[in-house]
Every structure is written in structure tokens, then in C-alpha cells.
Design an enzyme around this catalytic site. Structure first.
Site: not given
Length: 217
Positions: A4, A6
């Protein structure tokens, strides 16, 4: 490896804090802490719906709000993007070991292109953005798409996430999951290994997550 972006690789949630607070102010309100927590890990359409509902303004056009947020966050990403603790070292170790690697994010391609100036354009074999899939996290499609593009079975992939939405997406896809909460604490989840920081993660741990659990008895 499926990363991922953010809150996992880069400390970008604080930049989203700024942009979301500014938009709420433009609409004459203040985004509540509960709504901000609910937004973490969601796609843009859901984020704008949560913001509008929280302000008591569900009539607002989510596309107009999204355009404003996208423009503002692009400005902030150009000047204020920083690595999360341990993320750069772990990503470097994964790449040095020649492990197929994907970036799997709910952020749109325009924003990701700016983030890649920090993350490194050679850091990933595949990049899956939120505006390039039919369904975003918590739907499994982003992670299933990444695994397919890498040519690796999803059950041989480790996904690293920071949010409940992202964890749900990776679990639903069938990946092994390492959760490293950033802004919002995560409840324990069966089959999900949780760490306080990526400073505690290494290749040995990632390999261990893919080993079948021992059968009791």
C-alpha cells in the site's frame, strides 16, 4: 510483495488531513475526528461522501469536491512527502532480493506519479492505482489485479497495509497480510500479522508469513 502507499510507505495521511480540513472549511464546517478516521484507506468517491455527510451537506457534488482535493493534494505531495519509518529500508531489501513487487493504492494515477518521484520509479514492477480498477479497497480487485500482473498466485503474496479498509481488501483477495497501523489503530484480525512499525519487519518475517501454519497435534 504488495505495498500500500498512503500511510504505509509514505507519511501522506497528514497531508490529506490538511487538504480535507481546508475543504471542510471552504464549505463552512469542520471535519469531525470520526469522519476523518472513516476516510482513511477509502477511495475518493467514498471519502467525499463521508465528508459531505459529516458536514450535513449531502447535496454537494462529489466530483467537484474531488477535483478540489486532487488539485490541493498534488501541491502538498510535491513539497511535503516523507517516508514512513522503516519503509525505505524494507522496500530496498525486497528489491535487492529480486522479489516481484507491486504498489497497490487507492490514490489516483496523477497523484501516484508525483509520489513515485519519492518512492522511485524502479521500485515496483507493477503499479495499481485507485482510478484504474473497477472496484477499490476494501474490494479485493486491486490486490487480485496486482498479483495477476506480477504473474504470482495471490496466496504467495504478502500485502502490507496500514488501514482497516486496505487489510480487508488484501484478506478478501487471499494474500498474507502484514498490518502496520499509522493514523488509526487496527483491531486484531485472524490471519493478519500486526507490527507497530516497519522498522521491525525484514525479509525473514515476510517469508514466515507465507509458510503454512503448523497443524496441531
Amino acid at each position: 510483495m504488495l505495498f500500500d502507499m498512503d500511510g504505509t510507505l509514505v507519511d501522506s495521511e497528514r497531508l490529506w488531513d490538511v487538504a480535507l480540513a481546508e475543504l471542510a472549511q471552504r464549505y463552512g464546517g469542520t471535519l469531525s475526528a470520526d469522519a476523518r478516521r472513516a476516510i482513511v484507506g477509502t477511495g475518493m468517491a467514498d471519502s467525499m461522501r463521508i465528508l459531505h455527510d459529516d458536514l450535513g451537506q449531502p447535496h454537494r457534488d462529489p466530483r467537484t469536491s474531488a477535483e478540489w482535493i486532487n488539485a490541493r493534494i498534488l501541491e502538498l505531495f510535491r513539497t511535503g512527502l516523507r517516508w514512513r519509518p522503516g519503509a525505505l529500508a524494507l522496500l530496498g531489501a525486497v528489491r535487492q532480493a529480486r522479489i516481484p513487487t507491486a504498489l497497490v493504492t487507492s490514490s489516483g494515477r496523477a497523484l501516484v506519479e508525483i509520489a513515485l518521484d519519492t518512492l522511485g520509479r524502479d521500485s515496483f514492477d507493477v503499479v495499481v492505482c485507485g482510478d484504474e480498477v473497477d472496484a477499490t479497497k476494501p474490494h479485493p480487485e486491486p490486490y487480485l489485479t496486482a498479483a495477476r500482473l506480477l504473474g504470482v498466485p495471490i496466496d504467495r503474496c504478502v500485502a502490507i497495509e496500514d488501514s482497516a479498509t486496505g487489510v480487508a481488501s488484501a484478506v478478501a483477495a487471499g494474500a498474507a497480510v502484514l498490518a502496520v497501523p499509522a493514523e488509526v489503530p487496527l483491531a486484531p484480525t485472524d490471519g493478519v500479522h500486526q507490527l507497530e512499525s516497519l522498522l521491525l519487519a525484514d525479509l525473514e518475517l515476510l517469508a514466515e508469513l507465507l509458510r503454512p501454519a503448523a497443524t496441531p497435534g
